[in-house]
Design an enzyme around this catalytic site. Structure first.
Site, PDB file in Angstrom:
ATOM      1  N   PHE A  80       0.814  -1.221   0.000  1.00 34.76           N
ATOM      2  CA  PHE A  80       0.000   0.000   0.000  1.00 34.76           C
ATOM      3  C   PHE A  80       0.846   1.269   0.000  1.00 34.76           C
ATOM      4  O   PHE A  80       0.336   2.336  -0.333  1.00 34.76           O
ATOM      5  CB  PHE A  80      -0.863   0.079   1.283  1.00 34.76           C
ATOM      6  CG  PHE A  80      -1.911  -0.972   1.403  1.00 34.76           C
ATOM      7  CD1 PHE A  80      -3.097  -0.867   0.693  1.00 34.76           C
ATOM      8  CD2 PHE A  80      -1.742  -2.064   2.246  1.00 34.76           C
ATOM      9  CE1 PHE A  80      -4.081  -1.830   0.813  1.00 34.76           C
ATOM     10  CE2 PHE A  80      -2.719  -3.034   2.372  1.00 34.76           C
ATOM     11  CZ  PHE A  80      -3.889  -2.925   1.653  1.00 34.76           C
ATOM     12  N   SER A 124      -4.974   2.034  -8.883  1.00 35.49           N
ATOM     13  CA  SER A 124      -6.098   2.960  -8.733  1.00 35.49           C
ATOM     14  C   SER A 124      -6.820   3.102 -10.058  1.00 35.49           C
ATOM     15  O   SER A 124      -6.209   3.012 -11.133  1.00 35.49           O
ATOM     16  CB  SER A 124      -5.528   4.312  -8.312  1.00 35.49           C
ATOM     17  OG  SER A 124      -6.508   5.313  -8.424  1.00 35.49           O
ATOM     18  N   THR A 126      -7.476   5.655 -11.179  1.00 38.55           N
ATOM     19  CA  THR A 126      -6.865   6.844 -11.775  1.00 38.55           C
ATOM     20  C   THR A 126      -6.034   6.484 -13.015  1.00 38.55           C
ATOM     21  O   THR A 126      -5.799   7.336 -13.868  1.00 38.55           O
ATOM     22  CB  THR A 126      -6.029   7.583 -10.702  1.00 38.55           C
ATOM     23  OG1 THR A 126      -5.762   8.912 -11.137  1.00 38.55           O
ATOM     24  CG2 THR A 126      -4.714   6.904 -10.421  1.00 38.55           C
ATOM     25  N   TYR A 148       0.658  11.582 -10.036  1.00 45.20           N
ATOM     26  CA  TYR A 148       0.298  10.484  -9.128  1.00 45.20           C
ATOM     27  C   TYR A 148      -0.167   9.268  -9.935  1.00 45.20           C
ATOM     28  O   TYR A 148       0.304   8.140  -9.750  1.00 45.20           O
ATOM     29  CB  TYR A 148      -0.806  10.931  -8.152  1.00 45.20           C
ATOM     30  CG  TYR A 148      -1.540   9.782  -7.502  1.00 45.20           C
ATOM     31  CD1 TYR A 148      -0.879   8.943  -6.597  1.00 45.20           C
ATOM     32  CD2 TYR A 148      -2.876   9.501  -7.804  1.00 45.20           C
ATOM     33  CE1 TYR A 148      -1.541   7.860  -6.008  1.00 45.20           C
ATOM     34  CE2 TYR A 148      -3.539   8.430  -7.222  1.00 45.20           C
ATOM     35  CZ  TYR A 148      -2.876   7.616  -6.334  1.00 45.20           C
ATOM     36  OH  TYR A 148      -3.528   6.539  -5.773  1.00 45.20           O
ATOM     37  N   LYS A 152       1.399   5.195 -10.656  1.00 45.98           N
ATOM     38  CA  LYS A 152       0.683   3.910 -10.582  1.00 45.98           C
ATOM     39  C   LYS A 152       0.810   3.155 -11.905  1.00 45.98           C
ATOM     40  O   LYS A 152       1.033   1.941 -11.933  1.00 45.98           O
ATOM     41  CB  LYS A 152      -0.802   4.135 -10.256  1.00 45.98           C
ATOM     42  CG  LYS A 152      -1.064   4.690  -8.865  1.00 45.98           C
ATOM     43  CD  LYS A 152      -0.748   3.672  -7.799  1.00 45.98           C
ATOM     44  CE  LYS A 152      -0.933   4.207  -6.397  1.00 45.98           C
ATOM     45  NZ  LYS A 152      -0.355   3.378  -5.355  1.00 45.98           N
ATOM     46  N   PHE A 177     -11.541   1.830  -6.904  1.00 43.28           N
ATOM     47  CA  PHE A 177     -12.301   3.009  -7.305  1.00 43.28           C
ATOM     48  C   PHE A 177     -12.261   4.016  -6.133  1.00 43.28           C
ATOM     49  O   PHE A 177     -11.173   4.458  -5.806  1.00 43.28           O
ATOM     50  CB  PHE A 177     -13.674   2.591  -7.857  1.00 43.28           C
ATOM     51  CG  PHE A 177     -13.487   2.199  -9.310  1.00 43.28           C
ATOM     52  CD1 PHE A 177     -12.746   1.066  -9.661  1.00 43.28           C
ATOM     53  CD2 PHE A 177     -13.918   3.014 -10.337  1.00 43.28           C
ATOM     54  CE1 PHE A 177     -12.458   0.753 -11.000  1.00 43.28           C
ATOM     55  CE2 PHE A 177     -13.645   2.717 -11.673  1.00 43.28           C
ATOM     56  CZ  PHE A 177     -12.923   1.599 -11.998  1.00 43.28           C
TER      57      PHE A 177
END
Ligand code: NAD
Ligand code: UD1
Length: 341
Positions: A80, A124, A126, A148, A152, A177
């Site tokens: 994480f 994510s 994203t 960001y 990922k 999400f």
């Protein structure tokens, strides 16, 4: 299993650690506490009656990480640890790339050297960028639109290359999400430092009287009520998704990617209204301009996770709001923050 959880003191990490302990796993957490407090883990110990082995350390500290892998034998890693504020990532891109990408490279090298090839990674939604091809499926072309998100996406690429190069790897990439809510006890929850960037924690602080009103970022989107639509998912459902993914990769080599969402979108005004109902508090709001980089609509097609993992989100928006509120009400200033901080 014996599991290393990086970033385990944070919001999603602490709820997942709790679930791992309840499932009978042994857990070691490494966290530099840059965005969390060790109190979350103490409370998880209190809730479960089980001990967590806590290592205060930074993934960027290669020596520390290596020493941890020398001292302990892990079956799997749930990763994480990362910085996650979109606005901050645009202001400090180097810090974000170093922390998220280099931190992950350090971790992967230590894992490979120690012969630990099982990894669950926090990605994510994203990574889908501004795609409004909803519901989003895992095969949607990726196109993150901020630093960001690009960290990922880059980490996903690294994991893809690594899995192709060495078939011993067993990697689960979980694309979350919008995680919200809290453990039903109200003892652990999301504890944002400073002004929350995300909708739910902001709304919760308005309900608690810490902030005057919610600003709705745009009401002229092409959605039913004109406000942005997102797929909010209860953090305990998310935690369960990690257990399911760990079980899946226990005996399957390769890299697997799953959306973790409910498949249902809720608008900003629906969230405000559901939170008002759950808290019994008024939530004043005003409509402001759109936030740049926001998609109108984003929600998952979570069917791959159901088919492969037998996982589905079970809690609805009303439960997300009531659990979030129970945490907010019992801990108006989070774990250790003082009023006004
Ligand atoms: P969080 O900030 O609460 O947790 C992240 C934890 O990682 C924190 O405890 C922080 O102290 C730690 N950390 C950061 N950098 C570290 C480093 N270099 N070394 C050691 N520890 C470090 O965030 P969260 O909401 O629990 O998110 C967990 C993960 O899920 C993150 O990778 C995030 O990008 C991803 N994610 C979160 C969301 C969300 O909305 N919360 C959505 C999608 C993906
Ligand atoms: C944000 C991040 C995204 C991250 C996700 C989950 C941006 C641009 N994107 O997305 O990278 O993966 O969180 O952590 O920051 N809203 C308001 N008022 C507020 C806050 C939000 O109206 O004060 C609206 C937003 O415009 C959006 C919805 O509420 O329509 C949800 O916002 P938020 O919680 O920030 O999540 P995302 O926009 O999905």
């Amino acid at each position: 299993m014996k599991i290393l959880v990086t970033g385990g003191a944070g919001f999603i990490g602490s709820h997942t650690v709790l679930t791992l302990l309840e499932e009978g796993h042994e857990v070691t957490v490494i966290d530099n506490l840059i965005n969390s407090a060790v109190d979350s883990l103490e409370r998880v110990e209190g809730l479960t009656g089980k001990k967590i082995n806590f290592c205060e350390g930074d993934l960027l500290d290669y020596g520390r990480l290596r020493a941890l892998f020398d001292q302990e034998e892990f079956d799997s890693v749930v990763h994480f640890a990362g910085l996650k504020a979109v606005g901050e990532s645009a202001e400090e891109p180097l810090r974000y790339y170093r922390n998220n990408v280099v931190g992950t490279l350090n971790l992967l090298e230590c894992m490979a050297d120690a012969g630990v090839y099982s990894l669950v990674f926090s990605s994510s939604a994203t990574v889908y960028g501004a795609s409004e091809n909803v519901p989003l499926i895992e095969g949607t072309p990726l196109g993150a639109i901020n630093p960001y998100g690009r960290t990922k996406q880059q980490i996903e690429d690294i994991l893809t290359d690594l899995s192709a190069a060495d078939p011993r790897w067993r990697v689960a990439v979980l694309r979350y999400f919008n995680p919200v809510g809290a453990h039903e006890s109200g003892r652990i929850g999301e504890d944002p430092k400073g002004t929350p960037n995300n909708l739910l924690p902001y709304v919760a602080q308005v309900a608690a009287g810490r902030r005057d009103k919610v600003t709705v970022f745009g009401s002229d989107y092409n959605t039913e009520d004109g406000t942005g639509v997102r797929d909010y998912i209860h953090v305990m459902d998310l935690a369960a998704g990690h257990i399911a993914a760990l079980n899946f990769i226990a005996n399957k080599n390769g890299i697997f990617r799953w959306n973790l969402g409910t498949g249902r979108g809720s608008s900003v005004l629906e969230v405000v209204s559901a939170f008002q109902k759950a808290s019994g508090r008024p939530i004043p709001y005003e409509v402001g301009p759109r936030r740049s980089g926001d998609a109108a609509v984003s929600y998952a097609d979570p069917s791959a996770a159901l088919v492969d993992l037998g996982w589905r989100a079970r809690r609805d928006l009303s439960q997300m709001c009531s659990d979030h509120w129970a945490w907010q009400e019992a801990n108006p200033f989070g774990y250790t923050h003082q009023a006004g901080s």
